[in-house]
Design a protein around this motif. Structure first.
Motif, short mmCIF file in Angstrom:
data_model
loop_
_atom_site.label_atom_id
_atom_site.label_comp_id
_atom_site.label_asym_id
_atom_site.label_seq_id
_atom_site.Cartn_x
_atom_site.Cartn_y
_atom_site.Cartn_z
N VAL B 62 0.87 -1.66 0.48
CA VAL B 62 0.23 0.32 -0.10
C VAL B 62 0.82 1.14 -0.02
N PHE B 63 0.90 2.01 -0.63
CA PHE B 63 0.99 3.46 -1.13
C PHE B 63 -0.04 4.22 -0.46
N PHE B 64 0.85 5.39 0.06
CA PHE B 64 0.31 6.84 0.43
C PHE B 64 -0.16 8.23 -0.57
N ASN B 65 -0.86 8.81 -0.41
CA ASN B 65 -0.78 10.30 -0.67
C ASN B 65 0.55 11.04 -0.62
N GLN B 72 1.21 8.78 10.47
CA GLN B 72 -0.14 8.30 10.19
C GLN B 72 -0.02 7.09 9.24
N ILE B 73 0.86 6.89 8.86
CA ILE B 73 1.08 4.88 8.02
C ILE B 73 0.74 4.09 9.36
N GLY B 121 9.30 9.33 -1.73
CA GLY B 121 8.17 9.60 -1.41
C GLY B 121 7.12 7.51 -1.21
N SER B 122 8.18 7.25 -1.52
CA SER B 122 7.68 5.67 -1.90
C SER B 122 7.41 4.49 -0.33
N GLU B 123 7.86 5.46 0.59
CA GLU B 123 7.47 4.44 1.89
C GLU B 123 5.52 3.96 1.65
N ASN B 124 5.74 2.82 2.31
CA ASN B 124 4.99 1.68 2.18
C ASN B 124 4.36 0.77 3.34
N LEU B 125 3.11 -0.42 3.20
CA LEU B 125 3.12 -1.04 4.05
C LEU B 125 2.46 -2.00 2.78
N GLU B 126 3.72 -2.67 3.76
CA GLU B 126 3.82 -4.44 3.06
C GLU B 126 3.40 -5.90 4.33
N ILE B 127 1.91 -6.45 3.85
CA ILE B 127 1.30 -6.89 4.56
C ILE B 127 0.85 -8.29 3.76
N GLY B 147 -6.35 7.93 2.70
CA GLY B 147 -4.42 9.09 1.99
C GLY B 147 -4.39 7.39 1.74
N VAL B 148 -4.12 6.80 1.13
CA VAL B 148 -4.27 5.47 0.39
C VAL B 148 -4.11 5.87 -1.08
N ARG B 149 -2.64 6.30 -1.56
CA ARG B 149 -2.62 6.71 -2.64
C ARG B 149 -3.15 5.17 -4.02
#
Ligand SMILES: Nc1ncnc2c1ncn2[C@@H]1O[C@H](COP(=O)(O)OP(=O)(O)O)[C@@H](O)[C@H]1O
Ligand SMILES: [Mg+2]
Lengths: 228, 298
Positions: B62-65, B72-73, B121-127, B147-149
């Protein structure tokens, strides 16, 4: 030893019964002939005594056992009290003489050691000590009936039932089988013989029960074969 | 007692040879049944195993705005972690992403980028999921999160595999079920033949005073032996097929090695052998029992 009280047996709901209100008593150690025309109910009586059939009414007591109170699971044990032979010998054709006699002990869980001792004894008693290896289908009718007798007696039953044991035999073999039955009786076994052999019945002077159309019409000590 | 047991077993064996053709047909059908069962079992097990392996590698990213802070992430990550289908959630910062990208794709050529991070800006969550079949549910949820891009996921492989395996299970259950029924039918017929052939002998046994146990056991043993033989033959066959397939795949389909994970022969057969044998014995028992109940009353 054997008591029938007002025993009737009908195979069908309508029509005449195969046995009609039959009462008789046979003591321990007796030798009894049962005679009568074909279809008079003799085999039916044998089947009732073996508990192959149950009477439509009346009571049968054999060796102290009331057959109407005999549970299904107890039937095998009960039958071990009764040896039986038939007109058609009912031997196992694919096995030899020894195996046929041993069979009777195997199926009631006799130890092999005892079987090895008893079978030759029985074969000597019936006069076939040498033929133990023969296939039964290679034997004469008389010899086959001797094997059947050995099988019926090997478990030492107190009662022997014979349904026309000489029906398929010539006169000489018939006599030999009857003599054997007499010998077995002399040794203490209660013997019941269904037969059509007038000559033998009249010569042996035993108790004779005559059945006609499902009814006992005569029962005499030292009796004779009665015709219509 | 020993002599009776001896008799019972001997007769059970003899029955099989007394009607060879029926016995043969019965063993063949049971064999076919157990053979297919073995094949299907190994297939379904291996596909399931492969999916399981794949699942641990399949992640939803998941990437974010822009403007969504790391704090927040992290909060969103906690909410995701609380969901039942999720096994773990990992935060990947922009520099982490760049590091792993460099390692994976650039290798020695990464030096030219010294200093700046093109993946800013490519910080993300790996699920990672416990259960891949729930992936679309999760994606739907993620789409609704503020906020999810972007959501990256590769549902294709996992879903197809899962569905294929489910289909395979149903089809194999169906076929094996039909063969089981046919086997029971054939066993009960073979035993009925044996009883018919030995009608006279049974009559004599009953007159002599043989118990139900002695009269019936040979036929029960006949059925059970047929079932056992019918189960043993295909087990050997499946065993050889299996080790050969593993070997062949290892040599000729190296590319598949990542996708298809084979369970070891020992793992498969430690389950398959007892199950197949019990199945064989069960078939034999049920098939002969039905007939015996029907035809062998004292
Ligand atoms: N299983 C059976 N079903 C119907 N009728 C039977 C059966 N067995 C015998 N019967 C009839 O019962 C009667 C007596 O038969 P059975 O006892 O065999 O006579 P026997 O042995 O004296 O010749 C006969 O009329 C026969 O037809
Ligand atoms: Mg008769």
């Amino acid at each position: 030893m054997i008591t029938l009280e007002n025993v009737s047996k009908s195979y069908t709901n309508d029509g005449t019964p195969a046995l009609n209100n039959v009462s008789l008593h046979i003591n321990k150690g007796e030798f009894v002939f049962i005679v009568g025309d074909s279809g008079s109910g003799k085999s039916t009586m044998i089947k009732l005594l073996l508990r192959e059939l149950v009477p439509s009414s009346g009571r049968i007591i054999v060796n102290g056992v009331d057959l109407s109170k005999l549970r299904r699971g107890k039937i095998p044990k009960y039958r071990r009290n009764i040896g039986c032979v038939f007109q058609d010998f009912r031997l196992l054709k694919d096995r030899n003489v020894y195996e046929n006699v041993a069979f009777a002990q195997r199926v009631i869980q006799t130890p092999t050691k005892k079987i090895k001792k008893n079978v030759p004894q029985m074969l000597s008693l019936v006069g076939l000590p040498e033929k133990y290896k023969s296939k039964t289908k290679e034997l004469s009718g008389g010899e086959q009936q001797r094997v059947a007798l050995a099988r019926a007696l090997v478990n030492n039953p107190p009662i022997l039932l014979a349904d026309e044991p000489t029906g398929n035999l010539d006169p000489r073999n018939s006599w030999e089988i009857m003599k054997l039955l007499e010998e077995i009786n002399r040794r203490g076994t209660t013997v019941l013989v269904v037969t059509h052999n007038r000559e033998i019945v009249n010569a042996m002077r035993k108790r004779v029960i005559t059945v006609k159309k499902g009814v006992i019409v005569s029962d005499e000590e030292k009796g004779e074969y009665i015709d219509d | 007692m020993i002599s009776t047991l001896g008799y019972v077993f001997k007769q059970g064996f003899k029955n099989i040879f007394r009607n060879k053709i029926f016995s043969l047909a019965t063993v063949a059908t049971i064999s076919a049944c157990i053979f297919l069962f073995g094949l299907f079992y190994s297939m379904v097990e291996n596909v399931r195993y492969s999916i399981q392996k794949a699942e641990t590698n399949v992640a939803v990213t998941v990437f974010f705005n822009e403007g969504v802070t790391e704090a927040q992430i992290m909060q969103i990550g906690d909410a995701i972690r609380a969901r039942s289908e999720v096994s773990s959630v990992e935060f990947v910062s922009a520099s982490d992403a760049w590091e792993s990208f460099k390692v994976d794709y650039l290798g020695e050529y990464a030096d030219g980028y010294e200093g700046d991070n093109p993946l800013e800006g490519s910080e993300n969550l790996e699920i990672y999921l416990k259960d891949v079949s729930k992936q679309s549910e999760l994606v739907t949820y993620l789409e609704s999160v503020e906020g999810v891009r972007e959501i990256n996921h590769s549902d294709v492989t996992a879903n197809i595999l899962t569905q294929f395996n489910r289909l395979l299970s149903y089809v194999s259950l169906g076929i094996v079920g039909i063969l089981l029924a046919v086997s029971v039918f054939l066993i009960s017929n073979t035993v009925a033949m044996g009883i018919a052939v030995r009608h006279e002998e049974i009559g004599i046994m009953k007159l002599i005073g043989a118990t139900d146990f002695v009269v019936r056991s040979p036929f029960l043993i006949e059925g059970i032996l047929l079932g056992l033989i019918g189960a043993a033959i295909p087990l050997v066959a499946v065993y050889y097929i299996y080790i050969n397939i593993i070997e062949y795949a290892a040599q000729h389909f190296v590319i598949l090695n990542d996708l298809l994970q084979f369970k070891s022969t020992r793992e498969i057969f430690s389950v398959l052998i007892p199950v197949a044998l019990i199945l064989g014995v069960g078939l034999g028992f049920v098939g002969s029992f039905i007939t015996i109940r029907k035809r062998l009353r004292v």
